[in-house]
Design a protein around this motif. Structure first.
Motif, short mmCIF file in Angstrom:
data_model
loop_
_atom_site.label_atom_id
_atom_site.label_comp_id
_atom_site.label_asym_id
_atom_site.label_seq_id
_atom_site.Cartn_x
_atom_site.Cartn_y
_atom_site.Cartn_z
N TYR A 85 144.13 39.35 51.18
CA TYR A 85 144.66 39.14 52.52
C TYR A 85 146.10 39.84 52.63
O TYR A 85 146.52 40.25 51.58
N TYR A 135 137.77 43.29 49.97
CA TYR A 135 137.20 42.54 48.76
C TYR A 135 137.35 43.26 47.51
O TYR A 135 136.93 44.36 47.11
N ILE A 144 142.10 39.61 56.42
CA ILE A 144 141.48 40.31 55.53
C ILE A 144 141.60 41.61 55.37
O ILE A 144 141.29 42.27 56.24
N ILE A 199 138.90 37.95 47.83
CA ILE A 199 139.22 38.33 49.19
C ILE A 199 140.81 38.53 49.14
O ILE A 199 141.68 37.73 49.07
#
Length: 177
Positions: free
Chosen positions: A137, A146, A143, A135
């Protein structure tokens, strides 16, 4: 995750338990039903005959999308994708569904159920403090997206690439993916 997946693959009782859960939770799948209420306002008038025609048209569009365009690769119906997502959740404890744009046949929505084992941190991001467990960030700990491998980690052979693609959390219009 790995032990649960192995158990589901190699043990008939575990496999039956997962399939039973999928059958009970999903059943025959979600079936959207259009509801158009007649509007009596003069500026927005939709009489009951026009409302029925709109409803019929929307349900026809859904049937076409479900049967041919729901899956990014055009292999599965929406009903089958629901079962895949539920099966993934029962096996791995999580599931990823990527909402994408596909313009094939004029239907702009396509879904992809991604095996959670494909979501991982790329080798060149191992020292990145903003990338954890696949993930990505930003500096505000929100977020961004992905990292999804192009192949499953268990795939072997010389034809499998070990590469990742970042699937951003929001598309260009700001809609969640």
């Amino acid at each position: 995750q790995i032990r649960c997946a192995e158990l589901v693959i190699n043990n008939n009782i575990a496999s039956s338990a997962v399939e039973g859960r999928v059958t009970h939770e999903v059943g025959s799948g979600l079936k959207p039903q259009a509801t158009i209420k007649p509007i009596e306002n003069e500026a927005l008038s939709v009489d009951s005959g026009r409302a029925k025609a709109i409803k019929k048209s929307l349900e026809s569009c859904y049937r076409i999308w479900n049967s041919r365009f729901a899956d990014k690769r055009r292999q599965f119906t929406f009903d089958q994708l629901q079962r895949q997502a539920c099966r993934s959740f029962a096996t791995y404890g999580e599931t990823f569904v990527v909402v994408g744009n596909a313009t094939l046949g004029g239907m702009p929505l396509a879904l992809e159920v991604v095996n959670p084992q494909r979501v991982s941190t790329p080798t060149w991001k191992l020292d990145d403090k903003n990338c954890r467990l696949g993930i990505q960030y930003n500096d505000r700990d929100e977020i961004v997206g992905y990292w999804i491998r192009t192949t499953h980690p268990g795939d072997t052979g010389i034809h499998y690439e070990y590469d990742w693609q970042l699937f951003e959390r929001f598309d260009s219009a700001g809609q969640p993916r």
